[in-house]
Enzyme design. Sequence first.
Site, PDB file in Angstrom:
ATOM      1  N   GLY A 197     -47.009 -33.637 -11.329  1.00 40.05           N
ATOM      2  CA  GLY A 197     -48.494 -33.270 -11.388  1.00 40.05           C
ATOM      3  C   GLY A 197     -48.780 -33.572 -12.959  1.00 40.05           C
ATOM      4  CG  LEU A 198     -47.438 -31.413 -16.070  1.00 36.88           C
ATOM      5  CD1 LEU A 198     -46.514 -30.788 -17.062  1.00 36.88           C
ATOM      6  CD2 LEU A 198     -48.892 -30.951 -16.473  1.00 36.88           C
ATOM      7  CD  GLU A 211     -47.823 -23.863 -11.838  1.00 34.49           C
ATOM      8  OE1 GLU A 211     -47.822 -25.105 -11.654  1.00 34.49           O
ATOM      9  OE2 GLU A 211     -47.340 -23.037 -11.610  1.00 34.49           O
ATOM     10  N   GLY A 230     -43.637 -29.215  -5.596  1.00 33.17           N
ATOM     11  CA  GLY A 230     -42.040 -29.007  -5.239  1.00 33.17           C
ATOM     12  C   GLY A 230     -41.829 -29.900  -3.979  1.00 33.17           C
ATOM     13  CG  ASP A 257     -33.796 -34.983  -4.554  1.00 30.55           C
ATOM     14  OD1 ASP A 257     -33.099 -34.964  -5.608  1.00 30.55           O
ATOM     15  OD2 ASP A 257     -35.037 -35.350  -4.707  1.00 30.55           O
ATOM     16  CG  MET A 280     -34.784 -31.609  -5.949  1.00 28.78           C
ATOM     17  SD  MET A 280     -36.172 -31.188  -4.968  1.00 28.78           S
ATOM     18  CE  MET A 280     -35.404 -30.581  -3.597  1.00 28.78           C
ATOM     19  CB  ALA A 318     -32.787 -40.333 -10.241  1.00 21.27           C
ATOM     20  CG  HIS A 319     -30.287 -38.108 -14.537  1.00 21.97           C
ATOM     21  ND1 HIS A 319     -31.593 -38.256 -14.558  1.00 21.97           N
ATOM     22  CD2 HIS A 319     -30.090 -36.889 -15.144  1.00 21.97           C
ATOM     23  CE1 HIS A 319     -32.222 -37.290 -15.113  1.00 21.97           C
ATOM     24  NE2 HIS A 319     -31.436 -36.413 -15.430  1.00 21.97           N
ATOM     25  CG  HIS A 325     -34.326 -44.957 -43.110  1.00 31.49           C
ATOM     26  ND1 HIS A 325     -35.073 -43.873 -42.916  1.00 31.49           N
ATOM     27  CD2 HIS A 325     -34.936 -45.707 -44.152  1.00 31.49           C
ATOM     28  CE1 HIS A 325     -35.983 -43.967 -43.637  1.00 31.49           C
ATOM     29  NE2 HIS A 325     -36.203 -45.185 -44.541  1.00 31.49           N
TER      30      HIS A 325
END
Length: 478
Positions: free
Chosen positions: A197-198, A215, A284, A325, A331, A333-334, A457
Amino acid sequence: MSQQFDVVVIGGGPGGYVAAIRAAQLGFKTACIDATSNAEGKQSLGGTCLNVGCIPSKALLQSSENFHHAAHSFADHGISTGTVKMDVAQMLKRKEEIIAKNTGGIAFLFRKNKVTSFHGTGAFKSKNGDKYVLEAKLADGKTELIEASHVIVATGSSVRQLPGVTIDNKLVLDNEGALAIPAVPKRLGVIGAGVIGLEMGSVWKRLGSEVTVLEAMPTFLGAADDQVAREALKFLTKDTGLVINTGVKIGEIKVGKKDVTVNYVDAAGAEQKAVYDKLIVSIGRIPNTAGLNADAVGLKLTERGQVEVDDDCRTNLPNVWAVGDVVRGPMLAHKASEEGVAVAERIAGQHPHVDFNTVPWVIYTSPEIAWVGKTEQQLKAEGTEYKKGQFLFSANGRALALGEAKGFVKMLADKKTDRILGVHIVGPFASELISEAVVAMEFSASSEDIARIVHAHPSLSEALHEAALGCDGRTLHS
Ligand code: FAD
Ligand code: NAI
């Protein structure tokens, strides 16, 4: 006659395709059955992640961010552009090209590693002695019987449907539709202020939509550190311009010919009615286990429909594994890929380990949000004494030069041992910065370790360095 394999993976997403490649590297005769097709009906490996998830969403986030910069921040640099226009069709074409490159890359890797790829849906059929018989219903209409010594289930997840409304990907959209809106909608509604959603709300808001996110929970981003969530809410509402209404109760949704009306009760208990040109449902995701025919072999599922596994991704059946998942845990990917690698190595008799305590989370909004380890509220709840160091990007030279000086880095370390317990970032390139914290935590580093490491830096990583110094009350630049 069935084809015989040592390892068969069902599902070609980041859990499944990575497991297949690793199994093949380890010398197993390996196959992968994956159902996803592209617009031409050809196999498109990579699962949700490459086709309708991580990668396309990041492509659109980048395009919309570039548009936003050109329209709003180039002038600060002395660059005049005139009126900036957005060609949505070109943006979507670019996204499709990126998907094609990535999915084609997996097909190449399968050929390189001699993984046999079946395009279709796979399901359990029966057992034959120690082996499992799978039935693959192929996209060309044929059916293939496949026998496997080991099966890895990696069938992923699909959108959770909102009761009473059907996703048509025209007016009511899931992630697939949200990634393919053909023209900027004037009014976009989003149900669920989670990660999708975000991210998707940010894309379309930057391109000009009025975006309202509804929400159910009274709090915003409940899984994140409270301070990060508060800061992110401020940036997303004030700077990005999302309207985020928490604590709502969604009522009847009416789909008209051209728009969608959402009735809801707001946090104050007042009945509201909102009309949107498009509505994204992102509340979800649910595991894809319905098509597996799990009962045929007695594969145990949880009450939530996930494949039940232990910490090592073992199911209740010998030599049947499940990753990603479709099983417990975040849930991401990594996380799916690491589980896939670990399972292939366990099949080979090795003893790999996935550390679930150091799985990083990233939300690719502007600014980005990333964290690893425990939040302050978790440490308080478990009674762990901690110290904290914090550093604002507004005091970081590189962030100022980038024109992205919002947010902060916060490090939490054990009060007695100084071991880093969590790092929380809201700010520029948080997705990249979090890796240093992950490595440090994986090596059980103390905040003093980071404080003693030379950081280039000017770089954003100096903010992490300063946050580490801050754990000992000795930040240098604030
Ligand atoms: P999936 O990627 O879902 O793959 C499963 C595959 O199995 C699919 O190709 C499916 O067609 C196939 N399949 C299912 N059933 C069968 C069957 N019976 N036979 C054959 N094939 C079958 N995660 C991140 O870490 N970072 C991100 O930035 C991120 N962004 C996301 C953005 C969006 C919009 C969405 C929706 C998700 C995002 N995710 C992100 C989550 C990420 O996509 C998933 O966690 C990840 O794809 C899970 O991998 P998987 O291999 O378990 O399953
Ligand atoms: P989510 O779990 O992140 O968020 C769903 C939100 O919907 C929650 O805040 C929940 O409280 C709310 N909700 C649930 N029911 C509701 C209702 N009836 N009315 C209103 N709000 C309701 O799920 P989302 O955004 O669908 O994403 C699914 C998963 O995909 C994520 O959990 C994440 O693991 C993965 N993802 C990861 C990304 C990343 O790593 N950057 C990006 C996008 C997705």
